[in-house]
Structures are given as structure tokens and as C-alpha cells.
Design a protein around this motif. Structure first.
Motif, PDB file in Angstrom:
ATOM      1  N   VAL A   1      41.491  40.802  53.419  1.00 59.43           N
ATOM      2  CA  VAL A   1      41.899  42.171  53.093  1.00 59.43           C
ATOM      3  C   VAL A   1      43.063  42.152  52.103  1.00 59.43           C
ATOM      4  O   VAL A   1      43.179  43.039  51.243  1.00 59.43           O
ATOM      5  CB  VAL A   1      42.272  42.956  54.373  1.00 59.43           C
ATOM      6  CG1 VAL A   1      43.633  42.562  54.917  1.00 59.43           C
ATOM      7  CG2 VAL A   1      42.234  44.465  54.109  1.00 59.43           C
ATOM      8  N   SER A   2      43.902  41.122  52.191  1.00 54.57           N
ATOM      9  CA  SER A   2      44.976  41.010  51.205  1.00 54.57           C
ATOM     10  C   SER A   2      44.392  40.681  49.826  1.00 54.57           C
ATOM     11  O   SER A   2      44.892  41.156  48.802  1.00 54.57           O
ATOM     12  CB  SER A   2      45.996  39.949  51.629  1.00 54.57           C
ATOM     13  OG  SER A   2      45.401  38.676  51.743  1.00 54.57           O
ATOM     14  N   MET A   3      43.300  39.889  49.790  1.00 55.07           N
ATOM     15  CA  MET A   3      42.612  39.637  48.523  1.00 55.07           C
ATOM     16  C   MET A   3      41.951  40.908  47.993  1.00 55.07           C
ATOM     17  O   MET A   3      41.871  41.136  46.783  1.00 55.07           O
ATOM     18  CB  MET A   3      41.558  38.543  48.699  1.00 55.07           C
ATOM     19  CG  MET A   3      42.113  37.135  48.698  1.00 55.07           C
ATOM     20  SD  MET A   3      42.939  36.696  47.135  1.00 55.07           S
ATOM     21  CE  MET A   3      41.580  36.799  45.973  1.00 55.07           C
ATOM     22  N   TYR A   4      41.489  41.746  48.890  1.00 55.39           N
ATOM     23  CA  TYR A   4      40.903  43.032  48.516  1.00 55.39           C
ATOM     24  C   TYR A   4      41.961  43.918  47.848  1.00 55.39           C
ATOM     25  O   TYR A   4      41.730  44.521  46.797  1.00 55.39           O
ATOM     26  CB  TYR A   4      40.326  43.699  49.759  1.00 55.39           C
ATOM     27  CG  TYR A   4      39.652  45.025  49.515  1.00 55.39           C
ATOM     28  CD1 TYR A   4      38.425  45.098  48.868  1.00 55.39           C
ATOM     29  CD2 TYR A   4      40.218  46.212  49.972  1.00 55.39           C
ATOM     30  CE1 TYR A   4      37.796  46.305  48.661  1.00 55.39           C
ATOM     31  CE2 TYR A   4      39.597  47.421  49.774  1.00 55.39           C
ATOM     32  CZ  TYR A   4      38.381  47.470  49.121  1.00 55.39           C
ATOM     33  OH  TYR A   4      37.767  48.680  48.920  1.00 55.39           O
ATOM     34  N   ILE A   5      43.136  43.969  48.470  1.00 50.48           N
ATOM     35  CA  ILE A   5      44.242  44.751  47.891  1.00 50.48           C
ATOM     36  C   ILE A   5      44.666  44.142  46.558  1.00 50.48           C
ATOM     37  O   ILE A   5      44.964  44.857  45.590  1.00 50.48           O
ATOM     38  CB  ILE A   5      45.422  44.811  48.880  1.00 50.48           C
ATOM     39  CG1 ILE A   5      44.990  45.539  50.158  1.00 50.48           C
ATOM     40  CG2 ILE A   5      46.631  45.513  48.249  1.00 50.48           C
ATOM     41  CD1 ILE A   5      46.005  45.455  51.284  1.00 50.48           C
ATOM     42  N   PHE A   6      44.693  42.813  46.506  1.00 55.15           N
ATOM     43  CA  PHE A   6      44.980  42.090  45.265  1.00 55.15           C
ATOM     44  C   PHE A   6      44.023  42.545  44.158  1.00 55.15           C
ATOM     45  O   PHE A   6      44.427  42.815  43.021  1.00 55.15           O
ATOM     46  CB  PHE A   6      44.825  40.592  45.547  1.00 55.15           C
ATOM     47  CG  PHE A   6      44.797  39.691  44.346  1.00 55.15           C
ATOM     48  CD1 PHE A   6      45.965  39.188  43.806  1.00 55.15           C
ATOM     49  CD2 PHE A   6      43.591  39.304  43.768  1.00 55.15           C
ATOM     50  CE1 PHE A   6      45.939  38.325  42.712  1.00 55.15           C
ATOM     51  CE2 PHE A   6      43.544  38.451  42.681  1.00 55.15           C
ATOM     52  CZ  PHE A   6      44.729  37.961  42.158  1.00 55.15           C
ATOM     53  N   THR A   7      42.727  42.652  44.497  1.00 58.48           N
ATOM     54  CA  THR A   7      41.724  43.081  43.517  1.00 58.48           C
ATOM     55  C   THR A   7      41.965  44.514  43.063  1.00 58.48           C
ATOM     56  O   THR A   7      41.801  44.844  41.884  1.00 58.48           O
ATOM     57  CB  THR A   7      40.307  42.965  44.122  1.00 58.48           C
ATOM     58  OG1 THR A   7      40.090  41.610  44.524  1.00 58.48           O
ATOM     59  CG2 THR A   7      39.251  43.355  43.110  1.00 58.48           C
ATOM     60  N   ILE A   8      42.360  45.380  43.991  1.00 59.39           N
ATOM     61  CA  ILE A   8      42.658  46.773  43.631  1.00 59.39           C
ATOM     62  C   ILE A   8      43.789  46.834  42.611  1.00 59.39           C
ATOM     63  O   ILE A   8      43.733  47.578  41.629  1.00 59.39           O
ATOM     64  CB  ILE A   8      43.012  47.590  44.888  1.00 59.39           C
ATOM     65  CG1 ILE A   8      41.768  47.743  45.777  1.00 59.39           C
ATOM     66  CG2 ILE A   8      43.564  48.966  44.514  1.00 59.39           C
ATOM     67  CD1 ILE A   8      42.038  48.428  47.094  1.00 59.39           C
ATOM     68  N   PHE A   9      44.834  46.026  42.832  1.00 63.92           N
ATOM     69  CA  PHE A   9      45.941  45.987  41.873  1.00 63.92           C
ATOM     70  C   PHE A   9      45.470  45.480  40.514  1.00 63.92           C
ATOM     71  O   PHE A   9      45.861  46.002  39.459  1.00 63.92           O
ATOM     72  CB  PHE A   9      47.078  45.100  42.401  1.00 63.92           C
ATOM     73  CG  PHE A   9      47.858  45.690  43.537  1.00 63.92           C
ATOM     74  CD1 PHE A   9      48.115  47.044  43.595  1.00 63.92           C
ATOM     75  CD2 PHE A   9      48.330  44.884  44.562  1.00 63.92           C
ATOM     76  CE1 PHE A   9      48.841  47.597  44.641  1.00 63.92           C
ATOM     77  CE2 PHE A   9      49.056  45.418  45.613  1.00 63.92           C
ATOM     78  CZ  PHE A   9      49.307  46.786  45.652  1.00 63.92           C
TER      79      PHE A   9
END
Length: 448
Positions: A251-259
């Protein structure tokens, strides 16, 4: 001589896993290259969908991981009747999860894609593709339990063969269904989605055939054990902890992708290319981490704590050698590799720069996987869950926000945040491994 025998055993177990993970990674790479001719928006769609599927898999991957280490302990202790009981309980849980994933894809794939904040063109292009990926994952999560069993009993070759067959089929169908070759319909990115769905379904069928066929002679896999609800509780608890460990990272990688998506579709495409290339570094990390789980778990099952700890150390040493060699190759040929994915100068130049920066930093991701595999082997799942959760959400996410959104460092800022996190996590897990008293470790048992 004893060291050479130990390294030989590690390689016998690790290399088939390495080839299996390599096939999976290569399949993703080849598929991304093939659909890359459809434009960088399609590359971004595949990249975002990969991150979403990584999160879905991570939530429920603990089922397969728990079977892997529990069966390894049972195999070492010659208690495979209990190992079979635990495997069937895990399969029941994974079937329920698979139905939930399929339903989620049918109802909410469009809503999930919107949460990424991508452009309207990305949303319009990727909706149907993402739905097919959900259906494919419902098959994949069950197959992962079978792979956990295969590896737990030390038969990594079967796992390798099944993975190779399924992934080669995906590559062939992606080429045929995307561009309409060999008499197949030309479906574009939707065809790529169908290729993955068919490949995952075939993989599950092969797993069932192997499990109920050749495996039955040695482990009586067709004899369904009487359910033990305390064992079901153990499977659920361990699966939950290992799933939360993986999910907090995903999920942190998901947020990373959003950024990263806020930087534009070109930056998103370059980021996906770089992640795809760096996944070749994750490949030996996963393979040797899985091997550490097998060897440490089996030695603990046999009541040999000293050999268990040494097995984890030797596995980490060999895995690090592989990562250094791979990082050197990526450092030397970063731009030619990036050009394989896209002929857009903006995409391949940025991707090559990101690959160069992270070529050797991926060794710390290796430390995390190697020693996390060892800790899984002794059942230290609580520490893995807590360290992953805290560092993912309270270090990685804030750093990415700071470097990308506040300091405006662009893609390089995002990757500096990523590797700062991996360095901290890798060192934390390694220190935990060597501070653990293996003499006090006991087989994981169900408790009232």
C-alpha cells in the motif's frame, strides 16, 4: 567441505525458485515491452494495474507464506499428516478469498482505478484491463498456496516447472491477443488482460494435477484430514500477520505510485520501466528468501537450531553475490535496457537514470528478503509485521511526500525515498535475525 555441501543444497533449492521468479519477472517485462508499442499511456495503465494487483495479492499472500513455513517445519519434524491438514485448511480459506477478489473486480475495478488519480485517458484505457486482472488474481491466490506447499517440502523444481509453463503461455497469448496474430482476435490491451487470466487459470489446473497426482504417493495428498479449528485459527492468525506485513509495503508502494502520477504520464511510464528492470533484482532476493524459509524451517523441525541459523546466513551470502553481479550488469547497460521498453527519449532517459541510481541499493532489498525468509522459518511473524508496518507507513510514505510534493525533486526524489526505506527495513530485519536466540525457538503449534 561442509560449507560447500551447504552452499550446494542452497543452490539446489534456490535456483529452481530463481528460475520460477525469473520466468514471472520476464513475463511481466516481455508483456510490458509488447504492449509498449500501443503508447506510453498503455505502459502507465499496465504499471498502475500491476501496483493495484500487488496490493490485492499482498493482502492475502500470507496464506501461501504461512503454509510455506508451517509445512517446512512439519516436513523437518516428520509430521506431514499435520502439514497436510494445514494445507487443506489454507486451501479452503484461499477459495473464499478468491471468490471475494473476483466479486471485487466485477463491482469495483473502475472505482479502484480512479483512486490512483490518473488522467481521464488512463482511466478510460485501463478499466476493462484491470477487471480482468482481478479475475486472474482470484486464480493466482489459490495457486500460491500450492506453491507454498511445494516449496515447504523442498520440491522447488515442481514449482519452477508449473510457473514456466503458465508464464510462457501468458507471453504467447499476450502477443497473439494484443495484435491479432496466429488467427486470434486483435484486442489490444484487453487481449493482454485475457492472456494473464487464461495463464493463471491454467496454472491452477496444473497445480491441482500435480498435488493430487505425483505428490499423493509420498504425502497422501488425496486424503482429506479432519478439520481442526485450532489449526484454522493458527493459519488465519499467521496469514493475517504475514499478509499485513506484505500489504503495508504494497500500500505504501501504491501511495508512492500516486505521488509519481502527479508528475505526469511520461514520468509514470519511466517509473514503471525502471521498476520492471529493478524487479530482476527482486527476483534473486525472493528466491533466496524463500530458500531461507525452507531450510531454516526444516532445520527447526529437526531440532537443529544452530544449523538453522547458519543455513540462513549462508543463504544470505549467496543471494548477495547474485545481487552484486546483477546490479553491475544493470549499471553498465542501463540505457540500452531502458530502450527495450520504449523509443520515447523522455521515457528511456529518465528510466535509465533511475536504474543507475538503484543498481547497488537493491542489495538492501535483498537483505530484507533473505533475513525475513529466515525469520519466517522460525515463525517470528510478529516482528516482520510490525517492522514492515511502521517503516512503510511512518517512514516511506512521509519521505516520498516530502521529496516529491514539498521539495519537488521529481522522480529521483521518489526513488531516494524508496531506497531509504529499503535500507532501513533491510538492516532492521538483519539485526533481528542475529539477535534472536535460535535455541529458544520451538515448532509453531495451534493454541486454544
Amino acid at each position: 567441505m561442509k560449507l560447500l555441501k551447504s552452499w550446494y543444497l542452497i543452490l539446489v533449492l534456490a535456483l529452481p525458485s530463481l528460475f520460477a521468479f525469473a520466468t514471472q519477472t520476464l513475463t511481466g517485462t516481455i508483456n510490458l515491452i509488447m504492449v509498449g508499442d500501443l503508447g506510453f499511456v498503455v505502459i502507465a495503465v499496465v504499471g498502475v494495474s500491476n501496483i493495484i494487483m500487488y496490493n490485492v495479492f499482498a493482502i492475502f499472500s500470507g496464506i501461501g507464506h504461512s503454509v510455506n513455513y508451517l509445512v517446512a517445519q512439519n516436513f523437518g519434524a516428520k509430521e506431514m499428516r499435520k502439514g497436510m491438514q494445514r494445507t487443506y485448511l489454507a486451501l479452503i480459506v484461499s477459495l473464499a478469498v478468491a471468490l471475494f477478489i473476483a466479486l471485487a473486480g466485477w463491482i469495483g475495478s473502475d472505482a479502484v482505478l480512479k483512486l490512483t488519480g490518473g488522467s481521464e485517458k488512463l482511466l478510460a484505457t485501463g478499466n476493462a484491463y484491470l477487471e480482468l486482472r482481478f479475475y486472474a488474481m482470484s486464480f493466482g491466490i489459490i495457486s500460491f498456496v500450492f506453491h507454498g506447499f511445494f516449496r515447504g517440502v523442498g520440491n522447488t523444481r515442481i514449482s519452477m516447472v508449473v510457473s514456466i509453463v503458465a508464464n510462457v503461455l501468458m507471453i504467447v497469448l499476450t502477443y497473439g491477443l494484443t495484435y491479432g496474430h496466429w488467427g486470434l482476435p486483435e484486442l489490444g490491451i484487453i487481449g493482454a488482460g485475457y492472456a494473464i487470466l487464461i495463464g493463471e487459470a491454467v496454472q491452477l489446473v496444473i497445480c491441482l494435477i500435480v498435488f493430487w497426482g505425483p505428490m499423493h504417493r509420498r504425502f497422501q495428498t488425496r486424503e482429506i484430514q479432519k478439520p481442526d479449528w485450532l489449526e484454522l485459527k493458527l493459519i488465519s492468525r499467521e496469514s493475517g500477520k504475514l499478509g499485513l506485513q506484505e500489504f503495508s509495503m504494497s500500500v505504501s508502494m501504491y501511495i508512492f505510485t500516486i505521488f509519481v502520477l502527479t508528475l505526469g504520464d511520461l514520468a509514470a511510464a519511466a517509473n514503471e520501466v525502471a521498476l520492471s528492470v529493478m524487479s530482476f533484482g527482486f527476483m534473486p532476493a525472493f528466491a533466496f528468501g524463500s530458500t531461507a524459509t525452507i531450510l531454516v524451517g526444516q532445520e527447526i523441525g529437526q531440532g537443529k537450531p544452530r544449523q538453522a541459523k547458519l543455513a540462513g546466513t549462508n543463504t544470505a551470502i549467496l543471494g548477495t553475490i547474485f545481487l552484486i553481479a546483477l546490479g553491475t550488469a544493470e549499471l553498465i547497460w542501463a540505457e540500452p535496457i531502458a530502450r527495450l521498453y520504449s523509443d520515447d527519449p523522455g521515457v528511456y532517459e529518465l528510466a535509465a537514470y533511475l536504474i543507475t541510481v538503484s543498481a547497488y541499493l537493491q542489495i538492501f532489498d535483498g537483505f530484507y528478503n533473505f533475513y525475513a525468509g529466515g525469520l519466517r522459518g522460525i515463525g517470528d511473524t510478529t516482528f516482520l509485521m510490525r517492522s514492515s508496518f511502521v517503516l512503510s507507513l511512518f517512514m516511506f510514505v512521509p519521505l516520498t511526500y516530502l521529496f516529491v510534493m514539498v521539495l519537488d525533486w521529481g522522480s529521483i526524489g521518489a526513488w531516494l525515498a524508496l531506497y531509504s526505506f529499503l535500507i532501513a527495513l533491510g538492516l532492521a530485519v538483519m539485526i533481528r535475525y542475529y539477535r534472536t536466540d535460535f535455541n529458544s525457538v520451538r515448532l509453531k503449534q495451534a493454541q486454544a
